[in-house]
Design an enzyme around this catalytic site. Structure first.
Site, PDB file in Angstrom:
ATOM      1  CG  ASP A  39      -2.196   0.796   1.022  1.00  0.00           C
ATOM      2  OD1 ASP A  39      -3.244   0.179   0.762  1.00  0.00           O
ATOM      3  OD2 ASP A  39      -2.133   2.052   1.089  1.00  0.00           O
ATOM      4  CG  ASP A  66       2.998   6.034  -5.771  1.00  0.00           C
ATOM      5  OD1 ASP A  66       1.930   5.700  -6.336  1.00  0.00           O
ATOM      6  OD2 ASP A  66       3.431   7.202  -5.762  1.00  0.00           O
ATOM      7  CG  ASN A  93      -7.872  -3.702  -4.181  1.00  0.00           C
ATOM      8  OD1 ASN A  93      -9.087  -3.740  -4.395  1.00  0.00           O
ATOM      9  ND2 ASN A  93      -7.357  -3.004  -3.174  1.00  0.00           N
ATOM     10  CE1 TYR A 158     -12.435   3.923  -9.395  1.00  0.00           C
ATOM     11  CE2 TYR A 158     -14.432   3.415 -10.615  1.00  0.00           C
ATOM     12  CZ  TYR A 158     -13.554   3.123  -9.592  1.00  0.00           C
ATOM     13  OH  TYR A 158     -13.772   2.034  -8.776  1.00  0.00           O
ATOM     14  CE  LYS A 162     -11.139   0.712 -10.844  1.00  0.00           C
ATOM     15  NZ  LYS A 162     -10.145  -0.151 -10.171  1.00  0.00           N
TER      16      LYS A 162
END
Ligand SMILES: NC(=O)c1ccc[n+]([C@@H]2O[C@H](COP(=O)([O-])OP(=O)(O)OC[C@H]3O[C@@H](n4cnc5c(N)ncnc54)[C@H](O)[C@@H]3O)[C@@H](O)[C@H]2O)c1
Length: 263
Positions: A39, A66, A93, A158, A162
């Site tokens: 993370d 990152d 994810n 986004y 995606k």
């Protein structure tokens, strides 16, 4: 439930310190995997791992990454393989959201969304792919979204990222061929996590409804089951895709959306 096919597999979940990633990490650990959480926020990853009850013989590892900074992505994979001895299950994810109309959407934020949620997963895939194929077994699970299949207002960056990761998923599956490696995308609907809670105020401005009414008036009317999805439900789907029982499933996009999207 411990799955015999997942016992001692090594799984790495990016963005695993919160929400969906954390639920996936917990479920894979419960299924018998050694688990690495990578993370942006290492202390949050450490804290998240500490909350997962230790199981005998299973390791847990927190890593910094990152996803927009490619050298850290390669290092994440190297560290995982060195510390845990392998990397069998990669879950791409990590992500974030930015809500704004196209007219005012900052190009640098659009670029960052693409870097974190499309280019970063490509780099992670590149880093693990050859060794997974050599070992003859591997699972790459990309967390896309229903916004990878439909356009939603105010989510230009986004939705673009995606949609893109669905293309990457299909190419990865095609290149994996008969190697024993599969690659699939999970497309969640609205899952009750900080990412959703943090966008309610901006959606309220866009749709002109009070923030506290966004879920009820904007989101749920599109969902036949009239509910938000639980992060654990995405975790269960990931465990299945990682299992040997899912060996023939590759190049697919699995909607977990309460019926929001059906194709
Ligand atoms: N929550 C939803 O409704 C929903 C729906 C569909 C898809 N998703 C996707 O699921 C994934 C997880 O979302 P969530 O809802 O659990 O969000 P979240 O905000 O709870 O967790 C996201 C995690 O990613 C980490 N992260 C952010 N940028 C990073 C970076 N550059 N490098 C490494 N880590 C980074 C954050 O620190 C955080 O721990 C995202 O890819 C998101 O787009 C979420």
């Amino acid at each position: 439930m411990r799955s015999s096919t997942l016992t001692n597999r090594v799984a790495l979940v990016t963005g695993g310190a919160s929400g969906i990633g954390l639920a996936i990490a917990q479920k894979l650990y419960q299924a018998g995997c050694h688990i690495a959480i990578a993370d942006l926020d290492l202390s949050k990853a450490d804290a998240a791992l500490a909350e997962i009850p230790q199981r005998e013989g299973q390791q847990k590892l927190a890593l910094h990454v990152d996803m927009a900074d490619y050298p850290t992505v390669y290092r994440m994979v190297e560290h995982c393989e060195q510390a845990l001895g392998s990397l069998d299950i990669l879950v791409n994810n990590a992500g974030f959201q930015h809500v704004a109309p196209i007219e005012t959407f900052p190009p640098e934020v659009f670029q960052k969304l693409i870097d974190v949620m499309l280019v970063g997963p490509f780099v992670a895939t590149q880093a693990v792919f050859a060794r997974m194929k050599q070992r003859g077994w591997g699972r790459i699970i990309n967390i896309s979204s229903i916004n990878g299949k439909i356009g939603a207002p105010y989510k230009a960056g986004y939705c673009s990222a995606k949609h893109g990761i669905i293309g990457l998923t299909r190419v990865t599956a095609a290149e994996a061929g008969d190697s024993g490696v599969t690659c699939n995308a999970i497309c969640p609907g609205f899952v009750d996590t900080p990412l959703v809670q943090n966008q309610l105020a901006d959606l309220s401005a866009g749709y002109k409804v009070p923030t506290e009414k966004v879920i009820e008036d904007v989101i749920l009317p599109n969902v036949p089951q009239r509910r938000l999805i639980g992060a654990d439900e995405i975790g269960d789907t990931a465990v299945f895709l990682a299992s040997d029982e899912a060996a023939a499933i590759t190049g697919q996009t699995i909607n977990v959306s309460g019926g929001y999207v059906m194709s």
